[in-house]
Every structure is written in structure tokens, then in C-alpha cells.
Design a protein around this motif. Structure first.
Motif, PDB file in Angstrom:
ATOM      1  N   GLN A 159      31.384  25.614  36.417  1.00 45.60           N
ATOM      2  CA  GLN A 159      32.475  25.576  37.391  1.00 45.60           C
ATOM      3  C   GLN A 159      33.634  26.467  36.944  1.00 45.60           C
ATOM      4  O   GLN A 159      34.394  26.128  36.037  1.00 45.60           O
ATOM      5  CB  GLN A 159      32.967  24.137  37.580  1.00 45.60           C
ATOM      6  N   TYR A 160      33.761  27.623  37.600  1.00 46.67           N
ATOM      7  CA  TYR A 160      34.870  28.546  37.358  1.00 46.67           C
ATOM      8  C   TYR A 160      36.044  28.100  38.219  1.00 46.67           C
ATOM      9  O   TYR A 160      35.906  27.918  39.433  1.00 46.67           O
ATOM     10  CB  TYR A 160      34.437  29.961  37.717  1.00 46.67           C
ATOM     11  N   THR A 161      37.218  27.955  37.617  1.00 48.90           N
ATOM     12  CA  THR A 161      38.354  27.379  38.340  1.00 48.90           C
ATOM     13  C   THR A 161      39.574  28.298  38.416  1.00 48.90           C
ATOM     14  O   THR A 161      40.651  27.864  38.802  1.00 48.90           O
ATOM     15  CB  THR A 161      38.778  26.048  37.694  1.00 48.90           C
ATOM     16  N   GLY A 162      39.434  29.564  38.050  1.00 47.24           N
ATOM     17  CA  GLY A 162      40.565  30.480  38.147  1.00 47.24           C
ATOM     18  C   GLY A 162      41.099  30.551  39.565  1.00 47.24           C
ATOM     19  O   GLY A 162      40.341  30.684  40.530  1.00 47.24           O
ATOM     20  N   SER A 163      42.411  30.468  39.720  1.00 44.63           N
ATOM     21  CA  SER A 163      43.000  30.283  41.046  1.00 44.63           C
ATOM     22  C   SER A 163      42.828  31.486  41.957  1.00 44.63           C
ATOM     23  O   SER A 163      42.632  31.340  43.171  1.00 44.63           O
ATOM     24  CB  SER A 163      44.490  29.934  40.910  1.00 44.63           C
ATOM     25  N   TYR A 164      42.914  32.710  41.422  1.00 45.71           N
ATOM     26  CA  TYR A 164      42.784  33.886  42.270  1.00 45.71           C
ATOM     27  C   TYR A 164      41.366  34.015  42.824  1.00 45.71           C
ATOM     28  O   TYR A 164      41.169  34.229  44.017  1.00 45.71           O
ATOM     29  CB  TYR A 164      43.161  35.156  41.493  1.00 45.71           C
ATOM     30  N   ALA A 165      40.365  33.914  41.949  1.00 44.68           N
ATOM     31  CA  ALA A 165      38.985  34.028  42.411  1.00 44.68           C
ATOM     32  C   ALA A 165      38.615  32.869  43.317  1.00 44.68           C
ATOM     33  O   ALA A 165      37.884  33.050  44.305  1.00 44.68           O
ATOM     34  CB  ALA A 165      38.032  34.094  41.222  1.00 44.68           C
TER      35      ALA A 165
END
Length: 280
Positions: A159-165
Motif C-alpha cells: 500500500q503506497y500512501t504518498g499524497s500526490y500519487a
């Protein structure tokens, strides 16, 4: 590239005094024509990534590229990752940036990749790993001295959670999910460093899934076998860059006391690989 800008793009160019720059040096095993494909890939990323979040005068990202025997025809086509990284200290949000890195391609595959037209796709993919895709999502794994910089993914979660992506992902594909799915299969070098082949909403053809197939009519020109999502481009904003997709309204000035902490990387922890996917 699919998707649309997340905000207006015209004003940003005037605020970038320190554009993103890559310099590639060539080792053994690469022909002149193959070297020219690296130059094209370099230009691609210098176009997609416009600068860094604080408009720092970062040095050019130095990349060493070569071709040597690896695992024979098929299998691992190439591997890459940063070799020296640096963090900002004192900014409102600190980031870790790659200052140098390596790209290695299997000599048993590179001529075939060139003749089949997929070499550009694979080089763009591996160059992204040097910049930080999948390798600088959570730099504290290399050293506790990088605690407090970007932390957008934890190994094993998928689970990638970076806000921009994540914002780009939901807008691009009409979703309202809390994460971008990350690959957990195919072992070290592929797992935890790519979008998931099976569940990424942009499909398995995205440039930053872990496997590649043969050229396809569905590819985004000039790519022969892959597409490039807005989500992929936006992910670089999560690790401290400005991009043509995220396009922040303005850069943020750094405090005068900002300094860098540097560390050299070695071993497989800094490397991601790209494997061949059977054609559908």
C-alpha cells in the motif's frame, strides 16, 4: 501519458531556477546507438520532473550505465538504484534525494531489447529507480539518519500512501481508495518497488509495473510496450520533486541553515530489477 494536470501549469516554469538534471556516463558493453537511447530517456525524465520542492541548486544526478552478463536471455533485463543519497535538514518537510546511481543491463538481452523497440521503455523504467521510484519511498531503511524524510511505503504492505500519487490515482481512474497498490510478488528486486501487476488501475502496461512484455498498440508513444500514468509521474512529487502533473503553485524557500546529510549505498537493498512478462 494518461490523466490530466492536477493544477495549472503555466506559472510553475517561472519559479524553477534549478531544473532537474541528469548526466549519464557510459561504461562497457553499450553501443553508440544504445547510448543514444539513454539520452532520450534522460530527456524524458528531465521533461516530466521540472525541479525540486524547494528549488534547491541540487547537483545533476550522476548515473553510471553499463551492460554485462547477468542471467542469460530473458529473466532480469536490467537493474538500477541510487548509490549516493542526501537529505535536506531544516526544511518544513525534509526529503531525501539521489545524487548518483547505477544502471546495469544484461548483455544477453540488450541487443534484442534494442531491435524489438523496448529498450527505451526499459531504460526509462530503470532510470526511475535511480531517481527514487521504489528505492527512496522510505529512506530510513538505509539509515536512521534519514528518519523524518519521505515515508510513503512500508515493505510488505502493498500500500503506497504518498499524497500526490494517491490524489492522481483517484482522479485519473475515478476511484476513492486510500492507497496505490504495490507489487508483492516476483521476489526481491521486483516486490515492494513497483505498482502491482494485477491490481494497479492503470493496468499491467504501466511503465512502473515490475514486468514488461512485447511491443503493443496500446503503448504511449514513444514507448513501444508500456504506458505512462499521471500517477507514476505524480509519485515523484512525494519524494521531493515538482512535476508536470502535480505542478505546485510555488516553491518554498529553504532556511539559510539548511545542510545536507549524505550516505553511500551498497548491496541489493538499493537495486530494483525488471523482468520479462510473457506477451498476452
Amino acid at each position: 501519458m494518461t490523466g490530466a494536470f492536477l493544477s495549472g501549469g503555466a506559472a510553475l516554469a517561472a519559479t524553477i531556477n534549478n531544473p532537474f538534471d541528469i548526466q549519464v556516463s557510459f561504461g562497457s558493453g553499450l553501443s553508440v546507438s544504445q547510448q543514444s537511447v539513454f539520452t532520450d530517456a534522460e530527456l524524458f525524465w528531465e521533461t516530466m520532473i521540472t525541479g525540486n520542492r524547494y528549488d534547491l541548486a541540487l547537483p545533476a544526478l550522476q548515473i553510471s550505465a553499463d551492460s554485462a552478463p547477468d542471467d542469460g536471455v530473458g529473466g532480469v533485463l536490467g537493474s538500477a538504484g541510487p548509490s549516493t543519497i542526501a537529505r535536506t535538514n531544516g526544511a518544513p518537510q525534509d526529503y531525501t534525494y539521489a545524487l548518483s546511481g547505477n544502471m546495469n543491463f544484461d548483455s544477453a538481452d540488450i541487443a534484442n531489447m534494442e531491435s524489438s523497440g523496448i529498450l527505451f521503455d526499459v531504460i526509462v523504467h530503470e532510470m526511475a529507480h535511480v531517481i527514487g521510484f521504489g528505492t527512496l519511498w522510505n529512506p530510513v531503511v538505509y539509515s536512521s539518519s534519514f528518519a523524518g524524510t519521505q515515508s510513503v511505503y512500508t515493505d510488505g504492505t502493498g500500500q503506497y500512501t504518498g499524497s500526490y500519487a494517491l490524489l492522481a490515482y483517484n482522479l485519473e481512474f475515478g476511484l476513492s481508495t486510500s492507497y496505490v497498490p504495490v507489487e508483492l510478488d516476483f521476489g526481491p528486486g521486483t516486490a515492494n518497488g513497483h505498482w502491482d501487476e494485477a491490481t494497479f488501475a492503470g493496468g499491467s502496461l504501466d511503465i512502473m509495473t515490475g514486468l514488461i512484455g512485447n511491443p503493443t498498440a496500446a503503448a504511449d508513444a514513444p514507448f513501444a510496450a508500456t504506458t505512462v500514468s499521471a500517477t507514476t509521474i505524480a509519485s515523484f512529487a512525494d519524494i521531493g520533486y515538482t512535476t508536470v502533473v502535480t505542478d505546485p503553485v510555488s516553491t518554498v524557500p529553504l532556511p539559510a541553515a539548511m545542510v545536507f546529510s549524505l550516505i553511500g549505498l551498497a548491496g541489493l537493498g538499493a537495486v530494483s530489477a525488471r523482468r520479462r512478462r510473457a506477451a498476452a
